[in-house]
Design a protein around this motif. Structure first.
Motif, PDB file in Angstrom:
ATOM      1  N   LEU A  43       0.773  -1.231   0.074  1.00 49.25           N
ATOM      2  CA  LEU A  43      -0.070  -0.020   0.096  1.00 49.25           C
ATOM      3  C   LEU A  43       0.998   1.081  -0.327  1.00 49.25           C
ATOM      4  N   ALA A  44       1.995   1.015   0.876  1.00 54.14           N
ATOM      5  CA  ALA A  44       2.829   2.392   0.955  1.00 54.14           C
ATOM      6  C   ALA A  44       3.577   2.791  -0.459  1.00 54.14           C
ATOM      7  N   LEU A  45       3.858   1.566  -1.120  1.00 51.93           N
ATOM      8  CA  LEU A  45       4.768   1.847  -2.436  1.00 51.93           C
ATOM      9  C   LEU A  45       4.026   1.970  -3.844  1.00 51.93           C
ATOM     10  N   THR A  46       2.879   1.031  -3.903  1.00 50.37           N
ATOM     11  CA  THR A  46       2.264   1.058  -5.138  1.00 50.37           C
ATOM     12  C   THR A  46       0.880   1.149  -4.899  1.00 50.37           C
ATOM     13  N   GLY A  47       0.278   0.154  -4.362  1.00 50.08           N
ATOM     14  CA  GLY A  47      -1.136   0.164  -3.989  1.00 50.08           C
ATOM     15  C   GLY A  47      -1.409  -1.209  -3.448  1.00 50.08           C
ATOM     16  N   PRO A  48      -2.899  -1.581  -3.531  1.00 52.16           N
ATOM     17  CA  PRO A  48      -3.208  -2.884  -2.696  1.00 52.16           C
ATOM     18  C   PRO A  48      -2.442  -4.047  -3.229  1.00 52.16           C
ATOM     19  N   VAL A  49      -2.426  -5.108  -2.366  1.00 56.86           N
ATOM     20  CA  VAL A  49      -1.850  -6.345  -2.864  1.00 56.86           C
ATOM     21  C   VAL A  49      -2.712  -6.891  -3.967  1.00 56.86           C
ATOM     22  N   SER A  50      -1.915  -7.682  -4.979  1.00 59.00           N
ATOM     23  CA  SER A  50      -2.666  -7.963  -6.417  1.00 59.00           C
ATOM     24  C   SER A  50      -3.374  -9.358  -5.910  1.00 59.00           C
ATOM     25  N   PHE A  51      -3.283  -9.810  -4.642  1.00 56.71           N
ATOM     26  CA  PHE A  51      -4.321 -11.029  -4.169  1.00 56.71           C
ATOM     27  C   PHE A  51      -3.889 -11.051  -2.845  1.00 56.71           C
ATOM     28  N   PRO A  52      -4.710 -11.812  -2.165  1.00 59.00           N
ATOM     29  CA  PRO A  52      -4.642 -11.844  -0.848  1.00 59.00           C
ATOM     30  C   PRO A  52      -3.256 -12.451  -0.349  1.00 59.00           C
ATOM     31  N   VAL A  53      -2.445 -12.017   0.532  1.00 60.25           N
ATOM     32  CA  VAL A  53      -1.237 -12.622   0.901  1.00 60.25           C
ATOM     33  C   VAL A  53      -1.108 -14.070   1.311  1.00 60.25           C
ATOM     34  N   ILE A  54      -0.399 -14.658   0.562  1.00 56.72           N
ATOM     35  CA  ILE A  54       0.000 -16.289   1.203  1.00 56.72           C
ATOM     36  C   ILE A  54       0.982 -16.373   2.013  1.00 56.72           C
ATOM     37  N   LEU A  55       0.891 -16.687   3.104  1.00 59.96           N
ATOM     38  CA  LEU A  55       2.427 -16.571   3.792  1.00 59.96           C
ATOM     39  C   LEU A  55       2.021 -17.721   5.103  1.00 59.96           C
ATOM     40  N   MET A 104      10.042 -23.887   7.521  1.00 62.96           N
ATOM     41  CA  MET A 104      10.313 -22.809   6.435  1.00 62.96           C
ATOM     42  C   MET A 104       9.178 -21.985   6.156  1.00 62.96           C
ATOM     43  N   MET A 105       9.368 -20.835   5.905  1.00 60.94           N
ATOM     44  CA  MET A 105       7.993 -19.869   5.643  1.00 60.94           C
ATOM     45  C   MET A 105       7.898 -19.765   4.259  1.00 60.94           C
ATOM     46  N   VAL A 106       6.872 -20.126   3.574  1.00 61.58           N
ATOM     47  CA  VAL A 106       6.272 -19.597   2.284  1.00 61.58           C
ATOM     48  C   VAL A 106       5.487 -18.192   2.099  1.00 61.58           C
ATOM     49  N   THR A 107       6.094 -17.156   1.337  1.00 51.50           N
ATOM     50  CA  THR A 107       5.529 -16.090   1.090  1.00 51.50           C
ATOM     51  C   THR A 107       5.134 -16.103  -0.436  1.00 51.50           C
ATOM     52  N   ASP A 108       3.953 -15.949  -0.824  1.00 58.05           N
ATOM     53  CA  ASP A 108       3.517 -15.703  -2.367  1.00 58.05           C
ATOM     54  C   ASP A 108       2.663 -14.348  -2.046  1.00 58.05           C
ATOM     55  N   ALA A 109       3.312 -13.514  -2.702  1.00 57.61           N
ATOM     56  CA  ALA A 109       2.510 -11.986  -2.520  1.00 57.61           C
ATOM     57  C   ALA A 109       3.231 -11.093  -3.431  1.00 57.61           C
ATOM     58  N   GLY A 110       2.145 -10.425  -3.840  1.00 61.93           N
ATOM     59  CA  GLY A 110       2.699  -9.327  -4.922  1.00 61.93           C
ATOM     60  C   GLY A 110       1.665  -8.102  -4.541  1.00 61.93           C
ATOM     61  N   SER A 111       2.271  -6.903  -5.427  1.00 60.45           N
ATOM     62  CA  SER A 111       1.386  -5.603  -5.416  1.00 60.45           C
ATOM     63  C   SER A 111       0.551  -5.259  -6.688  1.00 60.45           C
ATOM     64  N   GLU A 112      -0.134  -4.185  -6.520  1.00 58.40           N
ATOM     65  CA  GLU A 112      -0.745  -3.838  -7.901  1.00 58.40           C
ATOM     66  C   GLU A 112      -0.517  -2.273  -7.957  1.00 58.40           C
ATOM     67  N   THR A 113      -0.103  -1.939  -9.322  1.00 55.74           N
ATOM     68  CA  THR A 113       0.132  -0.311  -9.300  1.00 55.74           C
ATOM     69  C   THR A 113      -1.112   0.274  -9.374  1.00 55.74           C
ATOM     70  N   ALA A 114      -0.812   1.782  -9.361  1.00 53.52           N
ATOM     71  CA  ALA A 114      -2.018   2.649  -9.565  1.00 53.52           C
ATOM     72  C   ALA A 114      -2.931   2.360 -11.014  1.00 53.52           C
TER      73      ALA A 114
END
Ligand code: GLY
Ligand code: MN
Ligand code: MN
Length: 473
Positions: A211-223, A244-254
């Motif tokens: 949210l701070a850098l681009t916009g909402p996450v592009s899908f709910p964070v998988i972590l 081990m921790m799996v983090t599957d996450a991305g962001s969406e631009t404006a």
């Protein structure tokens, strides 16, 4: 938004492809969260966004192919809106920003369409995925709610897929912005993956970074440390050494372009021998697949290349046995990799999935398998320059699936079930990158996110940075 010429040329290309009729693109409306005035963050429909660029709720776009005209239907704000939201540009000025000369109040759309229907003209629309859109299309086109989806235009679906699947340089630049945010999200998650942290501490932090850098996450964070569950959205586990921790996450631009990255890291910052062995196999599958990506190659074949790498690695680890090719032919790898290698990515994280996966990931020459695991491939067809896709192999130890396959006597020639029993507490590993197909190969998009064992361990040993763009450039 992009320059108006981008949207105009997209609509002109659509007219050429569709040849006749009217293409109707209902934009999204505001959706209530828990009462009407408390709404979800507004997200425009991706197809409306692609052809009309505007981010206003309650608009519809029309491409009149027969008359070579484009329209925006939408309402100017009234004084009530101005009091709560501030002054807003007029619809006609917004329309001009995306090269549309014709704009009318939203209520004129019904008459416009009725007249076209009376003239016997075809109204093309895409399959709706929100209830509000189904109801609106039903009212506008006089089709019962339950039948709206089946009236979606296959010609329009195919035309839109043909355009959206090839990303131009403006779109790539936008995706790379989302990738940069993913870099910050994932390197931060790595540094936070220390014993005693709760998954939610990290999931919430990286969603905030998005949210701070681009916009909402592009899908709910998988972590999750329960990485064997492919899309794990519950974040209550406390991190412990040895997991081990799996983090599957991305962001969406404006402009709504996505990133979609997965990294798997050892809690505490150092892989143990068993983790490193399995991790390296997934990494080899990821890198072998990336090396093989080029125009003309079937993505299904790259999926099977990754599958063979995984079988070879698991044989070396003593978990599989027998002939690699025969194991993959039989589908034995699906016990460990029960999903496809990747999917298209762009304005949607699973790009255009709402139009129907079979139209996006398959074509006349490549059809969907019915076999367990292989049937889940979202993308199988031949690659073209301009495709952006994910490469996301994984190895998962899913206790229920292991039990089921063993009880059914499946793949006894290829799986060492006795040794596998000792891996039921292992979890899972996935490594996902976003890749652009180029004329002579491919390019992994974005600032490289640590993924070799050495890179991950080095990053995890470094202190966290304040979340300011300059600190990561
Ligand atoms: N983020 C879900 C996926 O990787 O497909
Ligand atoms: Mn992902
Ligand atoms: Mn993905």
């Amino acid at each position: 938004m992009f320059n108006r010429s981008v949207y105009k040329s997209r609509r002109d290309a659509l007219k050429k492809e569709l040849k006749s009729g009217i293409a109707l693109f209902p934009g999204n409306v505001d959706a209530a969260f828990n009462y009407p005035a408390n709404q979800y963050h507004f997200r425009q429909d991706s197809n409306f966004s692609y052809f009309f660029g505007l981010d206003n709720p309650g608009f519809a776009g029309v491409v009149d192919v027969d008359n070579n005209k484009d329209y925006i239907f939408g309402n100017d704000v009234d004084m009530d809106d101005i009091i709560w939201m501030g002054a807003q540009p007029l619809v006609k000025d917004l329309a001009a920003q995306v090269g549309v000369e014709n704009s009318f109040p939203y209520n004129d759309l019904a008459d416009f369409l009725k007249k076209a229907i009376t003239q016997g003209r075809k109204i093309h629309f895409l399959p709706p995925y929100r209830g509000e859109t189904v109801i609106e299309l039903s009212a506008l086109l006089d089709i019962p709610n339950a039948e709206v989806k089946s009236h979606a235009s296959v010609d329009l679906i195919k035309a839109v897929v043909k355009q959206r699947e090839i990303k131009d340089k403006n779109e790539i630049a936008e995706i790379e912005k989302a990738m940069f945010t993913a870099y910050v999200m994932h390197t931060t998650a790595m540094k936070m993956a220390m014993p005693g942290m709760v998954e939610q501490d990290i999931a919430g932090t990286i969603e905030g970074i998005s949210l701070a850098l681009t916009g909402p996450v592009s899908f709910p964070v998988i972590l999750s440390v329960d990485g064997q569950t492919l899309h794990n959205h519950s974040h209550h586990n406390v991190l412990e050494k040895g997991r081990m921790m799996v983090t599957d996450a991305g962001s969406e631009t404006a402009l709504h372009y996505a990133s979609d990255i997965t990294r798997t890291v050892p809690v505490g910052g150092k892989f143990n021998a068993r983790q490193a062995e399995i991790y390296q196999i997934v990494l080899d599958a990821n890198m072998n697949a990336i090396k093989a990506i080029k125009p003309g190659v079937l993505y299904r074949d790259i999926h099977f290349l990754a599958a063979r790498t995984i079988v070879d690695g698991l044989k070396a680890a003593g978990l599989m046995k027998g002939d690699t090719e025969a194991a993959v032919q039989a589908g034995a790898h699906t016990l460990f990799l029960p999903h496809g290698l990747g999917h298209m990515m762009g304005l949607d994280v699973h790009d255009m999935e709402g139009l129907g996966e079979d139209y996006v990931g398959y074509d006349e020459t490549v059809s969907r398998s019915t076999e367990f695991g292989t049937a889940y491939l979202r993308l199988a067809k031949a690659l073209k320059p301009g495709f952006v896709l994910t490469v996301e192999p994984g190895i998962y130890f899913i206790p229920d699936l292991i039990d089921q396959f063993r009880n059914e006597g499946k793949f006894l020639d290829f799986v060492n079930y006795d040794k596998l029993e000792t891996y039921k507490d292992f979890g899972g590993i996935r490594i996902e990158d976003d890749v652009l197909v180029t004329p002579d190969g491919c390019r992994v998009l974005g600032k490289p996110i640590p993924k070799t064992i050495e890179e991950v361990e080095k990053t995890m040993a470094e202190p966290r940075e304040w979340i300011k763009k300059e600190n990561f450039i």
